[in-house]
Every structure is written in structure tokens, then in C-alpha cells.
Design a protein around this motif. Sequence first.
Motif, PDB file in Angstrom:
ATOM      1  N   ARG A 283       0.844  -1.203   0.000  1.00  0.00           N
ATOM      2  CA  ARG A 283       0.000   0.000   0.000  1.00  0.00           C
ATOM      3  C   ARG A 283       0.880   1.254   0.000  1.00  0.00           C
ATOM      4  O   ARG A 283       2.027   1.230   0.437  1.00  0.00           O
ATOM      5  CB  ARG A 283      -0.952   0.027   1.191  1.00  0.00           C
TER       6      ARG A 283
ATOM      7  N   ASP B 287      -0.148  10.321   7.894  1.00  0.00           N
ATOM      8  CA  ASP B 287       0.807   9.392   8.509  1.00  0.00           C
ATOM      9  C   ASP B 287       1.009   9.704   9.991  1.00  0.00           C
ATOM     10  O   ASP B 287       0.961  10.863  10.412  1.00  0.00           O
ATOM     11  CB  ASP B 287       2.142   9.400   7.763  1.00  0.00           C
ATOM     12  N   HIS B 288       1.230   8.611  10.717  1.00  0.00           N
ATOM     13  CA  HIS B 288       1.373   8.655  12.181  1.00  0.00           C
ATOM     14  C   HIS B 288       0.113   9.208  12.842  1.00  0.00           C
ATOM     15  O   HIS B 288       0.185   9.866  13.878  1.00  0.00           O
ATOM     16  CB  HIS B 288       2.623   9.439  12.602  1.00  0.00           C
TER      17      HIS B 288
ATOM     18  N   ASP C  26      -2.729   6.883  12.642  1.00  0.00           N
ATOM     19  CA  ASP C  26      -3.580   5.693  12.878  1.00  0.00           C
ATOM     20  C   ASP C  26      -3.578   5.249  14.338  1.00  0.00           C
ATOM     21  O   ASP C  26      -4.632   4.991  14.916  1.00  0.00           O
ATOM     22  CB  ASP C  26      -3.271   4.537  11.906  1.00  0.00           C
TER      23      ASP C  26
ATOM     24  N   GLY D 205      -0.102   0.982  14.028  1.00  0.00           N
ATOM     25  CA  GLY D 205      -1.553   1.095  14.025  1.00  0.00           C
ATOM     26  C   GLY D 205      -2.146   0.170  12.958  1.00  0.00           C
ATOM     27  O   GLY D 205      -1.438  -0.646  12.359  1.00  0.00           O
TER      28      GLY D 205
ATOM     29  N   ASP E 233      -2.072  -0.228   7.725  1.00  0.00           N
ATOM     30  CA  ASP E 233      -1.498  -1.050   6.657  1.00  0.00           C
ATOM     31  C   ASP E 233      -2.283  -2.337   6.458  1.00  0.00           C
ATOM     32  O   ASP E 233      -2.637  -2.706   5.330  1.00  0.00           O
ATOM     33  CB  ASP E 233      -0.038  -1.392   6.964  1.00  0.00           C
TER      34      ASP E 233
ATOM     35  N   TYR F 161      10.256   4.230  15.553  1.00  0.00           N
ATOM     36  CA  TYR F 161       8.792   4.206  15.436  1.00  0.00           C
ATOM     37  C   TYR F 161       8.166   4.053  16.828  1.00  0.00           C
ATOM     38  O   TYR F 161       7.251   4.798  17.199  1.00  0.00           O
ATOM     39  CB  TYR F 161       8.369   3.053  14.515  1.00  0.00           C
TER      40      TYR F 161
END
Length: 387
Positions: free
Chosen positions: A29, A35-36, A38, A170, A173, A223
Motif C-alpha cells: 500500500r 501518517d502517524h 492511525d 496502528g 497497513d 517508530y
Amino acid sequence: MSMSPLHQPFIDRFDESESPVRVFYAPGRVNLIGDHTDYCGGLVFPCAIDSGTTMLIRKRQDDKVKLASMNFELMAALAPDELNQKYGDNWINYVLGVIDQFRQRGIETTGFECLFSGNIPNGGGLSSSASLEIVTAFALNQLFDANFSDIELVKMALAAENDFVGVNCGIMDQYAIAMAKKEHAMMLDCNTLDCEQVPLKLDGYQIVIVNSNQRRDLVDSKYNERFEECQQATRDMQKQLDIKQLAEVTPEQLDANLHNFSSEKVAKRAKHVISEHNRVRQAVTALTNNELEAFGQLMNESHQSMSQHFQASTDIIDKLIEISLASDGVIGARMTGGGFGGCTVYLVAESQVENFIDSVGKRYKEVCGLTADFYPIQSDNGMRELS
Ligand code: GLA
């Protein structure tokens, strides 16, 4: 019998058997914006891409699990009591994590053997690991008639990554890879799991992914560090506001509470998450109204926020973005996915794609000394069995 070109390599790797071979597939995907967000209960906007992971699988007569890959030499043959422990530090753990989830739900599979083959551009940001988890979950569900719903499979794949592999990612994905619809991107609310499939009308524009090929070091630990900082930001805001997740904080509430974060750093992380969550909604509105330039502008703002507030970009990625934006016909540019190197995504006028690849490739090499890979991509459907 399957007609997959992987059939012969499959047969070559395993013992003779009468069991039928089945072929499953899950895409990778790309996240267009969001982004960041979820794991903070926010919005994301990914689509599946036209590269992914193919899995050939058949049952064995015994209880062994054999795992092989076209991409890696490493092959594993495991007895049932070896399935619940990590297997070094490699791709096999994504598969074992999923098997573990089936077992936790009372499904003890009999033995099986499988061969994976992936063509997701490596270097990070396009979810090759979630693709591997989802194709495994989908295939085991079919092969052993486990009857889990699609959303349950998504949650199992996510739990495999969180609990077995140990990355606090999260749901974006796994969800995107399972549920994607060709020619659509999905606006997913990661709090409620409400999902809107939005037509990807990009008239005259092309999505191009550029892999910076910058080596990504310690990505999982960085992360997890960002995840912790966002948890801290949430706890700080919970002392002031009646919220469960960080994305619930409105931009106005954020401004009024900037002094209530436990550190400057945590405040910056919150600024990114809250603004990014709101940008997703604006971007989807722009896309729906055919305002592609506005969509691109929001991508650019997203990158700035990722870089400055979330500090998930790198100097090299920032340079690549800058070089790309100076190229003709580029209306949106940002890093995509977890960050700290890896892939970036662009909206490029179709007529300029060739020039973009040529000129950005050269300039990037001159300035950063690295060779980028370019992938003009098409959207795709989610997990499926190939006939
Ligand atoms: C990785 C994680 C996702 C998401 C992105 C950043 O891809 O797996 O869950 O957090 O990073 O948006």
C-alpha cells in the motif's frame, strides 16, 4: 493445479505430495496522506498498489510447517512446539505471528508448506510486512476453513505485528491491504474503523513512488519512540480534556493547551498528529471536488509537518522532496509510511512523468550521492485468491 509461474519453484522446494496447491495474493500500500495518525485514532488515506506478495500453499500429511521464499534463502521447517517462538530476526516472524493468532483463537492448523514471493519495492514505507501478514492470514483462513471475517483477519495480522514482532504499529497497513478497492483510496477512521472508498480521479496526474534508497537504521525503535511520545501527548491532554485519543483534540483545543504538554517535543508530536488528521479530511474533500492542486498542496504541508513537528523525515528525504518539487508538473510531494528514510510519494502530471524520473534521478544522485528508484503505480484491489 495452479498455473502460477511460481508453481515449479514451489514443487522443487518440497516433497512430493497429492495435495492441491492454492495461490493467494495481497498487495502493498501507499499512504497518500495521513501518517502517524492511525495509532492516535485519526484518519488515514491509503490505496493498495500494483505490487505485492504471492503465497503458494498446500497441506502436508504431517504436522510440520515449512516456509520458503523466493526473496530470501532462509527456509524454515518447524514442528508445532516451535511455532510460538521467534525465529531469529527475519521475515519468518511475520508468518509465525499470524499462526500464533490462529492458535490463540483455537485454530490449530495441521501441517502445511508454503512459498512466498514479493515484488514490493524494498526500502520501506510500502508495507511489505503487512502484505506478508495479510496474505498469510487470508490463506490460512481459506485453507483451514477457519471462517474468520475480513476485519477479524485484519485484527489478527495487526496483533501479529504488535505482539509477536513487537512493533506498536496502528491498523492502517493491514486494513488497507485487506480491504482496498482498485481505482479508489480509502479514508479510514482508525478510531471507529468507518471506511469510505473514495474514487481516485487523478485526471491527467500520476502517482509516482520514489524509493530514496537511504538506508533505514533502527526504524522499529524510532517508530516505537514516536508511539510513546504520542501516548504521552494523549495522557497530557486527558488531564485537560475529555478525550480518549489524541486525534479527538481539535486544532483550537491544541492551541489553547500548548503549554500543557509535558515537553516541547511532545507538543510538536501532537501538532503533527492533530493537523495531519484534519488535513486528511480536507484532502479527501479536495479530491472529491476535482481540486487536485489543493490535494497536492496538502501533501506538501503534510511533509513539512512530518519533517518539522514529527521529525520522522531525514535530511536526505527532505532534499529529495525539495528537488522533486522543483521539477515540472509536480503538485504534491511527501514521504509516506513510517518514515526515517525509505519511500516518498508524488502527484506528477502524466505528460511530465518521464522527465520527472530523468531529471530528479540525476539531480538526486548529484546532490545526495544515491540512486533513487521510481515507480509510477496503479491502485489495486486487496487480498484475494488467484485462480
Ligand atoms: C507504519 C505503520 C502504520 C502507520 C505508518 C505511519 O507504516 O505500520 O501503522 O503508523 O507507519 O503512518
